[in-house]
Write an enzyme that holds these catalytic residues in place. Structure first.
Site, PDB file in Angstrom:
ATOM      1  NE  ARG A   1     -12.935  64.218   5.325  1.00  0.00           N
ATOM      2  CZ  ARG A   1     -13.688  64.547   4.277  1.00  0.00           C
ATOM      3  NH1 ARG A   1     -13.504  65.703   3.662  1.00  0.00           N
ATOM      4  NH2 ARG A   1     -14.605  63.716   3.842  1.00  0.00           N
TER       5      ARG A   1
ATOM      6  CD  GLU B   1      23.449  67.033  29.021  1.00  0.00           C
ATOM      7  OE1 GLU B   1      24.006  66.758  27.938  1.00  0.00           O
ATOM      8  OE2 GLU B   1      22.613  67.951  29.150  1.00  0.00           O
TER       9      GLU B   1
ATOM     10  CD  GLU C   1      32.618  69.609  29.370  1.00  0.00           C
ATOM     11  OE1 GLU C   1      31.585  70.153  28.925  1.00  0.00           O
ATOM     12  OE2 GLU C   1      33.502  69.143  28.635  1.00  0.00           O
TER      13      GLU C   1
END
Length: 981
Positions: free
Chosen positions: A606, A77, A152
């Site tokens: 509510r 990635e 990486e």
């Protein structure tokens, strides 16, 4: 509104471009037409979602199940974003960050898939981003370039053949991974997609290339487009890339197999590295985890489980959360409740900060609480508040600055990636209505108790994970690693070592060498012709309802009603200012004579989507008097607008300032919060202090949130017990002098129909507001003395500020100032204060309302040295040379900030602030033209303003006693010293 409104892809056009239509649906929940296409040659699937949302989103997702814990998916990635066939530079990604109008740009790895999403509201910019991403995933340089793989992934490092070899690149473990691995031992989730440091070095470049070749293939992808762009263009762009490939067998190999359910519970004990010398007794963690089913659930069950999750854990008042935290067995809750992002749903709950002998007590408490709830059911008010909260958030779909299309994509992918229907997750109306009618018919106990029993209490697939603190673990792991590396070195020849040392130097050189200009030019960027000439327009109508000014913004809000009530604070007595923040908190957390604080909070849950109250102050350009207001902000479904105003009226008029103990807690919490702010974001405290020396609005803000406020809180804490009667009546006095019909402004954002329907409710609210006899406005014109100040705290790092009012020295506002100050921050201050100076951050800010230009540094090891950098800004601008490309990028980046993407509630709010501050549409247009026509000459003309800050500026630093002493020796008594902590 129906399908016909949106542009259409004709079947024959799709076929010409290489696609066939699989199915299409109109999805009323997101007012979109969604079409699923299949690419005929490769079988790639494309969801093309068309609507009126300008924030366009593209994403490509690959199914990437790892076979082992070498961490390939995660390393890949990062690697694919490091240059590609068309874009051969080190980090095209960073260039896009600097000079594009993106509203989102990132990538993420899940245990079984990898996503690459981008977003932008500008169509040309959007397609630029799409092209860079498509080229990156299909044709990255990393599969040919061993150095990227090293950088990486992982690599051995050796600076010199005589030193030890070290090892770079690894991903850290966390509790969540242990839970996932333990729940799914027989599937791909049983390995670690992020990589296990002991296993990562086994990854070879060959395996890395093969993983990319196999899984980063159109046949194994799911592609998402969303927004108001032309759906034909989407297919044309995709076709160019996809047609280069043939169908592959990857989808069969990447299939995710379900985990079979256990027949009896399992217990796992893991050690985790704890810090030395900490109290290890209370450092244990325990979670109970259930795999809920061996196959995917239907939508209604899924929704009911999400609802149950909110009832159990969603708010501070939810029973499981409240009981666990009040038990005193641990510090904080761990385990995220229901998780349904993977193939099979799971439920996790536990505590951290537990002592060893209490671990079993935590497990028992979880089980007995769940049994009790299954037997007794939930409180009806709690069920109603949960239902409203969930329904409200589904309908409002308020993702803030995160693009809506991206949140829908992630929702859809959660099923689509497993070859299920990508349309289903976007549709919640039917399952929601079914659940509501079941609740109405059978009652909540009949709905939720069987869920607790079936999926949790009687489910044998339970894994208990206990994490034990181990202060030696880190050292042991390090020793193991060192031993491996020593073996590696021992097995290498002298030539091998020299080669490794050379490779280490080569990699470092590559990392430090800037990209050549011709490589930078390959990254597509916009030209100024592509930037809209007009600012983003927000409709506003100024009217009057029963004597109060009302601003209305007719915007499509999906039936949600947003309102702000703005009250004038200018008649408030000066000495009451510091009480304002506590007054605002008391309104929402005290209760009335009929309702306890809990009941009032449930009522808000509510009937509405939430209410908040806070002060707002600002200078107004060209005026001496500040603009100072108290703002009450609320939202609800349009049908509940009247309830919302009734509740706001209750809060403003009926809340009683009587609970001395609660008030004392507010004071202590606020003091602790302010002390943390002083330590953690001292630059904010320094900025507020400089403002307080330069203008009245700044002086007011500092009284309510700066060092003066902290000093006030410290004396107040002592006073609460002796002087409560007076404090309580001061709170009452604030209420009387602020909440009144005089000087009130009401702001409303909703669509035309709802604006018309709510006028009656607004009128009723206005008539209930008290009217007060006109009190003379207090004249506040106060400021702190203009001295250089050092606010001394125990710290290793400083926060250094310097500021001046550049209007006073003759600077006339032009939009170019936005471009120039952003450029100064990104280059001069970034290089000098951050890169060479070693601070975490250095930036400047220009407040165009007050004329204050300020420099600030963040977590800075220096003090006087940083002030010298600020003073050198004029010389930096004098010597500056820049080419057209650089200037254009700086302008486009500035426009990206000015036009940052806003949902309707934020648009209506910004428009109201412009109204309060007297900023007209003509002025916005003029500023924009000045930004777009910024030239190098403007940079040169800004020199005088920078020299004014250098010569006349005031300095405030939040700093350590040692550094302040040294500074006051070097420049005789430069700082006045204030000890703060």
């Amino acid at each position: 509104m129906h399908c016909a409104e949106f542009p259409h892809v004709k079947d024959e056009v799709a076929l010409e471009l290489g696609f066939e239509k699989v199915s299409e649906e109109f999805i009323p929940e997101c007012k979109s037409k969604a079409v699923l296409f299949r690419h005929r040659k490769t079988g790639a699937e494309v969801m093309s979602v068309s609507n009126h949302d300008e924030n366009k989103v593209f994403g490509i997702v690959f199914r990437t199940p790892p076979k082992d814990s070498t961490g390939i998916p995660h390393i890949l990635e990062h690697s694919v974003l490091c240059g590609s066939r068309k874009y051969p530079l080190k980090e095209p990604f960073v260039e896009l960050l600097k000079g594009s109008l993106h509203t989102f740009l990132n990538a993420f790895t899940y245990p079984d898939r990898t996503c690459y999403p981008v977003a932008s509201t500008n169509t040309k910019d959007f397609y630029n981003l799409v092209d860079v991403y498509l080229d990156a995933v299909f044709f990255p340089r990393c599969v040919e370039d061993f150095q990227t793989f090293q950088q990486e992934g992982w690599h051995f490092e050796l600076n010199d053949p005589s030193e030890d070899i070290t090892y770079k690149g690894s991903v850290k473990h966390n509790m969540y991974l242990f839970q996932v691995k333990a729940l799914y031992p027989d599937t791909t989730y049983g390995v670690d997609s992020g990589g296990d440091p002991q296993v990562i070095p086994k990854l070879t470049f060959e395996e890395f290339k093969e993983f990319h070749r196999k899984y980063y293939h159109p046949s194994n992808s799911r592609i998402w487009f969303y927004g108001d762009d032309d759906p034909n263009e989407r297919l044309r762009i995709l076709g160019e890339y996809l047609d280069m490939f043939d169908a592959s067998s990857a989808p069969n190999e990447s299939k995710i197999e379900p985990q079979k359910l256990f027949s009896k519970p399992v217990r796992i004990i893991e050690k985790y590295p704890a810090s030395e010398g900490a109290d290890l007794k209370k450092q244990h963690m325990v979670t109970l985890n259930w795999l809920l089913s061996d196959k995917p659930l239907d939508l209604e069950t899924e929704l009911a489980l999400g609802f149950l999750d909110h009832l159990l854990l969603g708010t501070p008042a939810s029973p499981l959360r409240k009981i666990l935290l009040e038990s005193g067995l641990g510090d904080a809750i761990v385990g995220g409740g229901v998780e349904d992002e993977l193939l099979q749903p799971q439920f996790s709950i536990g505590l951290k900060g537990v002592s060893e002998q209490d671990i079993h007590k935590v497990e028992e408490l979880v089980m007995t609480t769940l049994k009790k709830l299954a037997n007794e059911g939930f409180d009806t008010d709690a069920v109603e508040a949960s239902m409203n909260t969930i329904e409200f958030s589904l309908r409002e779909n308020n993702t803030g600055s995160f693009p809506r299309g991206l949140s829908l994509m992630l929702r859809s992918i959660g099923k689509w990636i497993y070859d299920m229907n990508p349309f289903e997750p976007l549709k919640y109306e039917k399952p929601l209505q079914d659940l509501k009618s079941r609740l109405a018919k059978e009652g909540s106990k009949a709905v939720f108790s069987p869920l607790i029993e079936k999926f949790i209490l009687n489910n044998p697939h339970r894994v208990t994970v206990e994490m034990q603190p181990d202060p030696e673990k880190a050292a042991r792991d390090e020793a193991t690693e060192k031993e491996i590396l020593q073996k590696v070195k021992a097995g290498m020849t002298k030539e091998d070592l020299e080669e490794l040392s050379q490779a280490t130097h080569d990699l470092r050189l590559k990392q430090e060498t800037p990209d050549p200009p011709e490589a930078l030019k390959t990254v597509p960027s916009l030209s100024l012709q592509d930037i809209p000439k007009e600012p983003i327009y927000v409709p506003i109508e100024v009217g009057d309802i029963n004597g109060v000014k009302v601003l209305q913004h007719d915007l499509f809000t999906n039936d949600v009603f947003y309102t702000e009530l703005v009250f004038d604070m200018s008649s408030l007595k000066q000495e009451l200012l510091p009480l304002v923040p506590l007054f605002c908190q008391s309104l929402l957390e005290m209760g009335t004579k009929d309702l306890t604080f809990v009941q009032l909070n449930q009522l808000i849950g509510r009937k509405t989507g939430g209410i908040s109250v806070y002060p707002f102050t600002s200078s107004v350009r060209g005026k001496d008097d500040p603009c100072s207001h108290m703002i009450v902000r609320g939202k609800a479904m349009a049908g509940r607008a009247e309830d919302l105003y009734d509740l706001i009226n209750t809060i403003l008029q009926d809340v009683q300032f009587e609970d001395q103990q609660r008030f004392k807690q507010f004071v202590s919490q606020s003091r602790a919060r302010m002390e943390n702010r002083l330590r953690g974001s001292g630059h904010g405290i320094a900025a507020a202090r400089m403002d307080a020396k330069l203008n009245t609005a700044g002086w007011m803000s500092e009284k309510m949130g700066g060092l003066s406020y902290l000093e006030f809180l410290r004396t107040l804490e002592e006073r609460v017990d002796q002087d409560w009667v007076n404090i309580s009546s001061s709170l009452e006095e604030i209420r009387k002098s602020v909440f009144s019909k005089q000087g009130c402004l009401i702001n409303i954002t909703a669509d035309g129909k709802n604006l018309a329907n709510t006028e009656k409710a607004v009128g009723k609210f206005v008539d209930l507001l008290p009217t007060r006899s006109p009190i003379t406005t207090t004249n506040w014109s106060a400021t702190l003395p203009l001295t250089n100040e050092a606010i001394v705290i125990p710290t290793q790092v400083n926060y250094v500020g310097k500021a001046a009012n550049i209007y006073d020295s003759g600077y006339k506002l032009s939009g170019s100032a936005y471009v120039i100050s952003k450029y100064i921050s990104n280059t001069w201050l970034w290089d000098r204060v951050r890169v060479s100076g070693g601070a975490y951050g250095g930036f400047c800010d220009f407040d165009t309302h007050s004329g204050v230009f300020s420099f600030l540094s963040y977590r800075d090891p220096n003090l006087l040295k940083t002030l010298d950098v600020y003073d050198g800004t004029g010389d930096f601008l004098r010597e500056l040379e820049m080419d057209n490309d650089t200037l254009t990028k700086a302008i486009i980046g500035t426009i990206g900030d000015v036009d940052s993407y806003q949902l309707p509630d934020a648009k209506g709010y910004s428009s109201m602030l412009r109204y309060l501050l007297g900023i007209t549409e003509e002025e916005r247009q003029r500023r924009r033209e000045e930004i777009l026509s910024t030239s190098l000459k403007d940079f040169k003309e800004f020199v005088d303003a920078m020299e004014a800050v250098k010569d006349k500026g005031v300095t405030v630093a939040v700093a350590s006693p040692e550094d302040v002493d040294a500074a006051n020796k070097e420049r005789f008594n430069f700082f006045q010293v204030k000890k703060a902590l």
